[in-house]
Motif scaffolding. Structure first.
Motif, PDB file in Angstrom:
ATOM      1  N   THR A  70       0.683  -1.310   0.232  1.00 49.08           N
ATOM      2  CA  THR A  70      -0.164  -0.026   0.245  1.00 49.08           C
ATOM      3  C   THR A  70       1.235   1.165   0.405  1.00 49.08           C
ATOM      4  O   THR A  70       0.231   1.856  -0.814  1.00 49.08           O
ATOM      5  CB  THR A  70      -0.988   0.187   1.476  1.00 49.08           C
ATOM      6  N   ILE A 103      -4.905  -1.490   8.466  1.00 54.14           N
ATOM      7  CA  ILE A 103      -4.856  -2.463   6.972  1.00 54.14           C
ATOM      8  C   ILE A 103      -5.144  -3.755   8.772  1.00 54.14           C
ATOM      9  O   ILE A 103      -3.942  -3.876   9.138  1.00 54.14           O
ATOM     10  CB  ILE A 103      -3.387  -3.151   6.473  1.00 54.14           C
ATOM     11  N   LEU A 138      -9.147  -2.273   5.582  1.00 56.46           N
ATOM     12  CA  LEU A 138      -8.947  -2.743   5.055  1.00 56.46           C
ATOM     13  C   LEU A 138      -9.341  -4.092   6.151  1.00 56.46           C
ATOM     14  O   LEU A 138      -8.108  -4.205   7.499  1.00 56.46           O
ATOM     15  CB  LEU A 138      -7.253  -2.981   3.912  1.00 56.46           C
ATOM     16  N   VAL A 171     -13.277  -2.355   3.488  1.00 54.35           N
ATOM     17  CA  VAL A 171     -13.319  -2.957   2.465  1.00 54.35           C
ATOM     18  C   VAL A 171     -12.893  -4.533   2.983  1.00 54.35           C
ATOM     19  O   VAL A 171     -11.744  -4.423   3.892  1.00 54.35           O
ATOM     20  CB  VAL A 171     -12.070  -2.711   1.193  1.00 54.35           C
ATOM     21  N   TRP A 184      -8.634  -2.783  -2.702  1.00 58.06           N
ATOM     22  CA  TRP A 184      -8.364  -1.855  -1.961  1.00 58.06           C
ATOM     23  C   TRP A 184      -7.638  -1.708  -2.914  1.00 58.06           C
ATOM     24  O   TRP A 184      -7.402   0.193  -2.987  1.00 58.06           O
ATOM     25  CB  TRP A 184      -7.513  -2.748  -1.363  1.00 58.06           C
ATOM     26  N   GLN A 185      -6.768  -1.575  -4.079  1.00 62.20           N
ATOM     27  CA  GLN A 185      -6.099  -0.934  -4.871  1.00 62.20           C
ATOM     28  C   GLN A 185      -6.907  -0.456  -5.836  1.00 62.20           C
ATOM     29  O   GLN A 185      -6.084   1.013  -5.920  1.00 62.20           O
ATOM     30  CB  GLN A 185      -5.167  -2.004  -5.493  1.00 62.20           C
ATOM     31  N   GLN A 187      -9.321   1.440  -4.447  1.00 58.68           N
ATOM     32  CA  GLN A 187      -9.237   2.612  -3.464  1.00 58.68           C
ATOM     33  C   GLN A 187      -7.874   3.592  -3.436  1.00 58.68           C
ATOM     34  O   GLN A 187      -8.080   5.256  -3.040  1.00 58.68           O
ATOM     35  CB  GLN A 187      -9.937   2.679  -2.152  1.00 58.68           C
TER      36      GLN A 187
END
Length: 454
Positions: A70, A103, A138, A171, A184-185, A187
């Motif tokens: 991330t 996360i 996440l 997510v 997630w990616q 976003q």
């Protein structure tokens, strides 16, 4: 009785070796933490403005790996990031941060990872003012456990109660589901504005053929919105109302952009996937990369790559549960699928906002037919550009406060679909005013308030 000197020397040697191994392990851990801090510090200065805080609570290491991925994705998009473990996270750090991406893993039945126990006991156990913080979360979990993503939900609820504002809805990742991680990616790409970021876990696409495309709002003062339909080249897969389509984009200038996500407006019984896609334009007038290709360049009969992804967090309730559907613009696509899935007469209420009634009353014939049949109990619409109206959909929510409370008291669920900017926050504020902030948060935690916003 005297001891054996050789045995004594072996014992001493074993103790010394054990201490040496401990010292080596501690040194390696400190060195690794120092290297991680150095890397995090370097990444924090890689972009403009305050760096985004990326915090992880990981049990097996997967969450930590995603945290670093991330941070690298943010850095590649020109946004600085700093990575920290929940074990090193404190309230002061959160208060001093304006954007954070968390996360978090769940272990067992809703428990936090070991590294987050201190944070839960000392930080989440106390009140905090995080009104300056905007966050994304996440949640990693396993649906085979009853308390799926339990710690993720607990962290999300604590942050919201502390005044933090979500950048997007949580997510959820079921057992490393690649589709959810790509979401997630997606976003992250919204944060960085990146158009060409590669997928971390490229999907296995199926082929779909464009069979119909119709301009749904000719003459609208807003951007063009097109109704598209695709049929599978092979067997028709299964999906449910609320699910998402990931559409692969063609290479441009030698680079293959990441996929784009769209709410599905149809059901398998229709024999095809349908979308309502607005043509986006940049400030200079050039069309958006994905929307321009799908609504302008693609010809009927052309074949594209597409994958349908389950979006369980937006699946509908049992058929006899009352549903309040709220949305604006092309967000009516996802809500349309839910209305198509209803078979019980009564118990569905749609509140919808657009620009003009003459041009932007999407799917009006269907809505009127559902009203006549009783599938749709109530229809409230607002049109912001019409003389005598000028309201947005959140104004409909505010005006119907008494009825909303009555529906919720009967067990109704609330589903919101549409634009994140403006509509989602406006509707959320109106719902808080109508129902009470604590009631709405409890509905969110119970799964009775769900959103698909973008």
């Amino acid at each position: 009785m005297t001891s054996d000197p050789q045995r004594w020397l072996w014992a001493v040697g074993a103790v010394v070796l054990w201490l040496a191994l401990i010292a080596l392990t501690v040194w390696r851990q400190r060195r690794a933490r120092a290297a991680a801090r150095a890397q995090s510090t370097a990444m924090a200065g890689a972009g403009e403005g305050q760096a985004v805080l990326v915090a992880f609570a990981s049990q097996t290491g997967f969450g930590e790996e995603l945290a670093w991925m991330t941070a690298r994705a943010l850095g590649d998009g020109g946004v600085g990031a700093r990575v920290v473990s929940f074990g090193d996270l404190d309230a002061e750090t959160l208060k001093a941060t304006d954007r954070a991406l968390l996360i978090v893993s769940t272990t067992g039945e809703g428990d936090p990872p070991d590294s987050a126990v201190r944070f839960v006991r000392k930080i989440m156990g106390a009140e905090a003012d995080l009104s300056n913080l905007h966050f994304g979360l996440l949640a990693l979990g396993d649906r085979s456990y009853d308390a799926f993503c339990g710690f993720g939900h607990a962290a999300d609820g604590w942050l919201r109660r502390s005044g933090a504002q979500p950048l997007f809805d949580m997510v959820e990742v079921d057992d490393g589901d690649a589709g959810a991680i790509r979401h997630w990616q997606h976003q992250l790409n919204q944060i960085t504005g990146s158009l060409t970021a590669p997928d971390w876990t490229p999907p296995a696409y199926d082929q779909w053929r464009l069979v119909e495309r119709v301009l749904a709002n000719p003459g609208s003062p807003g951007g063009e919105a097109h109704h598209l339909a695709f049929e599978p080249v092979g067997a028709l897969p299964d999906w449910a109302a609320g699910d998402i389509a990931e559409i692969g984009l063609p290479p441009r200038d030698g680079v293959t952009p990441g996929s784009r996500e769209y709410s599905i407006a149809s059901l398998p019984s229709d024999g095809r996937v349908e979308f309502l896609i607005r043509l986006m334009r940049h400030a200079d007038g050039t069309p958006g990369l994905a929307s321009g290709w799908l609504t302008q360049d693609l010809d009927v009969g052309d074949v594209i790559d597409m994958r349908l992804r389950a979006n369980r967090s937006f699946h509908g309730p049992s058929d006899d549960t009352p549903m309040i559907l709220i949305g604006n613009g092309t967000g009516i696509a996802g809500l349309r699928a839910h209305l198509k899935a209803r078979t019980v007469v009564g118990g569905a209420w749609l509140l919808f906002g657009e620009r003009t009634q003459a041009h932007d009353a999407f799917f009006d014939a269907e809505l009127q037919a559902w009203l006549a049949s009783g599938v749709l109990t109530r229809l409230d619409r607002s049109f912001s550009r019409d003389a005598g109206d000028g309201r947005y959909v959140q104004a409909l929510v505010a005006a119907a406060s008494d009825d909303l409370r009555a529906w919720v008291s009967r067990g109704a669920v609330i589903y919101v679909c549409g634009s994140l900017e403006g509509m989602a926050s406006g509707v959320h504020a109106a719902l808080e005013q109508a129902l009470g902030a604590e009631v709405l948060l409890q509905m969110l935690e119970d799964g009775r308030y769900r959103r698909d916003v973008y």
